[in-house]
Design an enzyme around this catalytic site. Structure first.
Site, short mmCIF file in Angstrom:
data_model
loop_
_atom_site.label_atom_id
_atom_site.label_comp_id
_atom_site.label_asym_id
_atom_site.label_seq_id
_atom_site.Cartn_x
_atom_site.Cartn_y
_atom_site.Cartn_z
N PHE A 1 -11.81 19.20 -10.15
CA PHE A 1 -10.66 18.48 -10.69
C PHE A 1 -11.11 17.19 -11.37
O PHE A 1 -12.03 16.52 -10.92
CB PHE A 1 -9.69 18.13 -9.55
CG PHE A 1 -8.51 17.30 -9.99
CD1 PHE A 1 -7.35 17.90 -10.42
CD2 PHE A 1 -8.58 15.91 -9.97
CE1 PHE A 1 -6.27 17.14 -10.83
CE2 PHE A 1 -7.50 15.15 -10.37
CZ PHE A 1 -6.34 15.76 -10.81
N ASP B 1 -5.35 5.71 -3.96
CA ASP B 1 -5.14 7.14 -4.17
C ASP B 1 -5.25 7.51 -5.65
O ASP B 1 -5.28 6.65 -6.53
CB ASP B 1 -3.77 7.55 -3.65
CG ASP B 1 -3.83 8.87 -2.90
OD1 ASP B 1 -4.72 9.67 -3.23
OD2 ASP B 1 -3.01 9.09 -2.00
N ASP C 1 0.86 -1.18 0.00
CA ASP C 1 0.00 0.00 0.00
C ASP C 1 0.90 1.23 0.00
O ASP C 1 2.11 1.14 0.24
CB ASP C 1 -0.89 -0.03 1.25
CG ASP C 1 -1.81 1.17 1.34
OD1 ASP C 1 -2.35 1.58 0.30
OD2 ASP C 1 -1.97 1.71 2.45
N LYS C 2 0.33 2.40 -0.29
CA LYS C 2 1.14 3.62 -0.32
C LYS C 2 0.94 4.44 0.95
O LYS C 2 1.85 4.62 1.73
CB LYS C 2 0.77 4.47 -1.55
CG LYS C 2 1.55 5.78 -1.63
CD LYS C 2 1.01 6.69 -2.70
CE LYS C 2 -0.34 7.28 -2.34
NZ LYS C 2 -0.28 8.24 -1.21
N THR C 3 -0.28 4.92 1.16
CA THR C 3 -0.54 5.85 2.25
C THR C 3 -0.39 5.16 3.59
O THR C 3 -1.08 4.19 3.88
CB THR C 3 -1.96 6.44 2.12
OG1 THR C 3 -2.13 6.95 0.82
CG2 THR C 3 -2.18 7.53 3.15
#
Length: 1154
Positions: free
Chosen positions: A571, A707, A407-409
């Site tokens: 966005f 994300d 995972d990143k976060t």
């Protein structure tokens, strides 16, 4: 009761239709014709067993093991027929192994039950009978109205009914679900938004019709039918109305919501995988070897039975005078006698598959797992957390990992963003101690002074003036102030940040005032970048206070300014920018735009474009996340045209997205560039080094995150997962199967045509779903040719599907998943090895993982040191067990040729029992706990050594056959040597072979290795030297004493042991000389004192060749110098953990003695 049982077993699902109808507050129609749908309760179950199914389910799983099943059959055979050995010899060890394993697995599941009970017993408030009732989470029913207060976690999937705000909105964070720390806004339908009290909600008569539960976090369709004054009002429900279990309420005092999905039907639970028993590659190899030995056993039994009847074909051997048959034996069926003899031989040789192997493996895994928790290098001092082992069954699997999915976060990052630098009108600034400092000369200053800092100080002294007053200063200073003012106004206004309802008076009165405390404001943003930027602007002195309805409030150095928010241009990943249109207090209308440099700079017609582009590249090279800021002043006529076009596009019923995109392109042009920002997504310590080490070890790293695309790519670049020189390929925003297939084919062609060493692939969740639907092989081909893969916008279950895809690929690689949130539980449970990070997103991942560590950097030591050692130790343990039992039982088979296959046992029953329990068990157990064939520091500083043990090489068929042939050859030497010389047992040989394998000698190894041999002699002397009254027969009485009184017996023992071990010594010597592995080469290291050390144990002077003498050769392989004569010194420049404080290092090392 029967219906409940059928539902628990999965035969009678509670609901069958495609939709569910939910009566809010469970107010069902009173006409008597309605039959309510049945829904499950709100209990979460992550445990594997229940009281009712533990015994049968656990027994089924244990008897899947070949050895356990085999000994069960042997035990039953011994009960049914007359066999040479007692049923207790098989039944008692089997019962012991099954019981110990069941207790261990039951304890682990009991911990999961406790965790579930903690969640299910959490207090909640439910609206019932016109009042608030406090109950437990597990008691929530579908249709109940639940009250949630600020910072509480939603206990079920709820449809928002109302909040403390008039517009019925609330804000939530879903970090534990999809890894995003941003704030998400949810809204209630207008008819229920006004019902803000329990009394008013009690009057609500409404029905919700929605789809049945599904795992997709971002998909929900339904409608609410509200009855007001005898009329029905229908309102659509979408994801913006759904509050997911596991998410947390933020920036809202309280909300009311109706439960629509409960328990294991919530989206969070559907993204969990069922807990399954993980089995390591070593255990699978053990089962394969056991089957091979079972075939050998059956073959020996069949040969013995056939030879027995062949031998007894002669009448004189069929019924010799000393062994007359009974009448029953003469009249019995020949087939039954053949089967009975076959089974008797099977029991006689059954020790070739010792159940003590599984006992020893279980003990080795259980005791060995403590070393991970004791390792001080895996202890995180800041949080006081040490490594945890939730299951000890997979220790050796840590040494076999080929793919790491992370995972990143919160796993790679600290989950914190910090503003670092910015470029304003071509001048670059750094934030140092809360102040902006210019790095180079300003247009009006030849020296690289702190001109902007001085300007801010000037502004600080003029806080009583308005912004327009600044512009009356001298021209050069006024222009500079205007640029900075406009830049940070853009930062403070162009966002979707929410702010908590706290006291804001006194905030923003000046950048360096003592009463300025940005920490009083709690910002929540749609992206962590926005939060960092708004906080940075606040530190500069332009503080975003919040917004109400259509107004945004900003304090500029003490002066409150209100900007009317006219439009937000949201966005999207195609435009890669967002914009806001505001009306300033002076009445002028401004467009502020913010986005990636590739989407902003081409739209700009003014400003320092080239200088800013250079600065952006410099920021990116530092691994910072960059955004560009621009603006445009709109005339009244331009704004009217923009307003009209936006209204038409937003109210269009067809092709709304395309029309909005066209309008956005029309609006966002001819911009004036203000500058750029650089934000650091704080990586955890040593993440880049750890990922690089994993690559060097031959491990492929995939990042799976929920994300956004841009954020994920930026972090991948900063952490070294992607290199700047890497060719980045993208598979994103695919809309159809055909489009996805064509894009995959193009990527495959590009990989073949591009002469680039490394490729990286970026995939989003939508495209991944299409790729996995019909194009798995093509997708896997592209992935295998990429050095790094990044998957973004991933739903939790998609992460598990990706890992599943890799697991079932033809290569069958070993996978490891690492994550820190509830959204990572599915992939942690799917991977062969699951690692939980004890981070800031709760403990769901750590509780459901196999191992839990505090930081990602600890992964390197966990794999390269602990994984390497565990695998080498257990691989040798398994091979040694097969070897020593071949040595043990083969003489029993050979003996049958000398006793007419009468099933006479070669060994006394006591020695038969104690051989595996006492005489040979401790040396291999201690070896499997303490062995270090190479120094831990070398393993960690040279990740390439990890490749030597990959793909289960130490348990390959070639190695297995070598140990088996070695066992047979040693058995033949000892049997015929004993037959012709003395007649002797082989405990000496088994422990001698173990001594040959040991590299790391400690006092414990010496004690158990030589102590076992001494114990064998002492026991034999006592057992054979005394007449024991409780033994019916004592065949060994005085035999051993008589044997050892002969000098020829001692000579024969020593001769046979040396002959057997010499074969293995010669093989090892030639292998090391002709085909040394990387590990064997690493064992030969140079130290600062000019001494070479082999195996971290033996020393010889610089300049002496490896083959200087046979004695030196033998010393290198067998001699193993004393640990106190070892040179082991490491420089402070070593790349990994210069201070090895592992509990594994049991002996002190003194370089001065070498």
């Amino acid at each position: 009761m029967w219906r409940w049982v059928r539902q628990q077993l999965g035969f009678d699902p509670p609901h069958q239709s495609d939709t569910r109808t939910i009566y809010i507050a469970n107010r069902f129609p009173q006409n008597g014709l309605y039959t309510p749908q049945k829904f499950i309760d709100n209990r979460i179950i992550s445990s594997k067993y229940t009281v009712w199914n533990f015994v049968p389910k656990n027994l089924f799983e244990q008897f899947r093991r070949v050895a356990n099943f085999y000994f069960l059959i042997i035990f039953l055979v011994q009960l049914m027929i007359d066999t040479p050995t007692s049923p207790i010899t098989s039944g008692l060890p089997l019962f012991f192994v099954i019981t110990v394993t069941a207790i261990k697995q039951g304890y682990e599941d009991w911990l999961r039950h406790n965790s579930d009970n903690e969640v299910n017993g959490a207090p909640v408030y439910v609206v019932r009978s016109g009042g608030l009732v406090k109950t437990r989470s597990k008691n929530i029913r579908v249709g109940d109205i639940v009250r949630i207060a600020k910072d509480e976690i939603f206990p079920a999937d709820l449809v928002l009914l109302s909040s403390d705000r008039l517009d019925g909105s609330c804000h939530v964070t879903t970090a534990s679900l999809d890894g995003e720390t941003n704030l998400k806004t949810h809204v209630a339908v207008p008819e229920t938004a006004v019902l803000q009290t329990v009394a008013s909600l009690d009057t609500l008569i409404a029905v919700i019709e929605c789809q049945q539960p599904e795992a997709d976090l971002y998909r929900f369709m339904g409608r609410m039918i509200i009855t007001q004054q005898m009329e029905e009002i229908v309102r659509p429900l979408g994801p913006e109305s759904l509050l997911l279990r596991g998410a947390r309420l933020k920036n809202t005092k309280e909300i009311f919501g109706v439960a629509i999905y409960t328990g294991m039907e919530t989206k969070m639970a559907l993204n969990y995988k069922s807990k399954s028993q993980k089995r390591s590659a070593v255990e699978k190899s053990m089962n394969t070897f056991l089957i091979i030995y079972l075939i050998i056993l059956i073959s020996e039994a069949i040969i013995s039975t056939i030879l027995k009847y062949t031998w007894q074909a002669e009448e004189k051997w069929d019924e010799p005078w000393y062994n007359q048959k009974t009448e029953h034996q003469r009249n019995s069926s020949k087939i039954l006698r053949f089967i009975s003899d076959f089974l008797a031989f099977l029991v006689l040789y059954n020790f070739i598959i010792p159940i003590s192997l599984y006992v020893t493996v279980e003990m080795q895994k259980f005791l060995g797992s403590f070393f991970i928790g004791w390792d001080l290098d895996l202890y995180h001092e800041e949080s006081g957390q040490k490594a945890q082992v939730n299951t000890s069954d997979l220790n050796e699997e840590l040494g076999q990992v080929e793919y790491v999915f992370t995972d990143k976060t919160g796993t790679l990052t600290e989950n914190e963003m910090q503003f670092r630098e910015c470029s304003i009108n071509g001048i670059k600034y750094q934030e140092i101690n809360g102040r902006l400092v210019s790095e180079g000369p300003t247009p009006d200053s030849s020296e690289g002074s702190l001109s902007y800092l001085n300007s801010l100080s000037h502004l600080n002294n003029l806080t009583h003036l308005t912004t327009s007053s600044f512009r009356t200063s001298p021209e050069n200073e006024s222009e500079l102030i205007k640029e900075h003012d406009l830049f940070f106004k853009a930062v403070s206004l162009c966002h979707t940040v929410q702010i908590s309802n706290v006291q804001t008076d006194g905030i923003g009165d000046g950048p360096w005032q003592s009463n300025f405390a940005p920490s009083q404001l709690e910002y929540y943003a749609s992206s962590p970048d926005e939060k960092a930027l708004v906080e940075a602007a606040a530190r500069i002195g332009i503080v975003f206070i919040g917004h109400s309805e259509e107004t945004m409030e900003v304090k500029t150095l003490g002066k409150l300014e209100r900007y009317k928010l006219l439009h937000i241009l949201e966005f999207d990943s195609d435009r890669r920018r967002m914009s806001v249109i505001v009306q300033a207090p002076s009445g002028e209308k401004l467009l502020f735009a913010k986005g990636a440099e590739s989407s902003i700079l081409p739209k700009c017609v003014g400003g320092e474009i080239e200088k800013t582009r250079i600065h952006v590249d410099e920021f990116a090279l530092k691994g910072l996340r960059t955004l560009c800021m621009a603006y445009k002043q709109l005339t009244s006529k331009e704004y009217e045209e923009i307003d009209r076009r936006l209204f038409e596009a937003r109210t269009a019923l067809q092709q709304r997205e395309e029309k909005l995109a066209a309008v956005f392109q029309f609006i966002e042009k001819d911009l004036i560039l203000l500058g750029a920002t650089a934000v650091e997504d704080r990586l955890q310590d040593r993440v880049r080094e750890t990922i690089e080490a994993l690559r060097m070890a031959g491990i492929k790293v995939w990042v799976l995150t929920g994300d956004k695309h841009e954020t994920a790519v930026s972090v991948s670049l900063s952490c070294g997962h992607f290199h700047r020189t890497m060719n980045i390929l993208e598979l994103i925003n695919q809309k159809s199967d055909g489009e996805c297939a064509e894009q995959l084919r193009q990527l495959a062609r590009r990989i073949k045509e591009d002469h680039v060493i490394q490729h990286g692939l970026v995939v989003d969740g939508t495209s991944l779903s299409l790729a996995l639907r019909e194009h798995e092989k093509l997708f896997m081909e592209v992935c295998r040719n990429c050095s790094a893969v990044l998957c973004c916008r991933m739903a939790p279950l998609q992460k598990a599907k990706v890992i599943r895809l890799i697991k079932i690929s033809p290569e069958k690689p070993i996978t490891l998943a690492v994550g820190d949130g509830a959204n990572d539980v599915s992939m942690i449970q799917e991977a062969h090895v699951g690692i939980g990070i004890m981070g800031k997103e709760g403990r769901q991942a750590a509780r459901n993982s196999d191992y839990a560590i505090a930081r990602f950097k600890f992964l390197s030591k966990l794999l390269f040191v602990h994984g390497h050692f565990y695998y080498i130790r257990i691989a040798t343990l398994v091979q040694y067990f097969f070897y020593k039992n071949v040595c043990f039982i083969t003489p029993q088979f050979l003996y049958q040729f000398y006793c007419l296959f009468s099933q006479q046992t070669l060994y006394d029953s006591v020695y038969l029992t104690l051989y595996n329990i006492c005489f040979t068990s401790l040396p291999i157990l201690i070896y499997s706990l303490l062995e270090q064939h190479i120094d831990p520091h070398v393993l960690q500083s040279k990740p390439t050594l990890y490749r030597d043990i990959s793909k289960n090489r130490q348990l390959s068929i070639k190695t297995f056959l070598y140990w088996t042939i070695l066992g047979f050859s040693h058995a033949f030497i000892f049997f015929f040597g004993s037959y012709f010389l003395i007649g002797k047992d082989i405990s000496l040989l088994g422990n001698g072979q173990m001594a040959l394998e040991t590299h790391f000698w400690t006092w414990i190894n010496h004690l158990v290795t030589w102590g076992s041999i001494i114990f064998y002699f002492i026991f034999s002397l006592f057992y054979g030297g005394i007449l024991w009254p409780f033994l019916g027969s004592q065949n060994m009485y005085f035999v051993f004493i008589q044997l050892l009184s002969s000098g020829s017996a001692w000579f024969a023992i020593i001769l046979m042991v040396v002959m057997c071990l010499f074969l293995d010594i010669v093989k090892k010597v030639f292998d090391r000389q002709l085909h040394p592995t990387n590990t064997e080469k690493a064992q030969l290291t140079e130290t600062n004192s000019g001494i070479k050390c082999l195996d971290s144990m033996c020393c010889f002077p610089e300049g002496e060749t490896a083959c200087a003498s046979v004695g030196r050769m033998l010393e290198r392989v067998v001699g193993r110098c004393s640990p106190t004569h070892v040179s082991r010194s490491w420089s402070a420049s070593d790349p990994f953990y210069t201070n090895d404080r592992s509990i594994l290092t049991l002996s002190t090392m003194d370089s001065s003695t070498c």
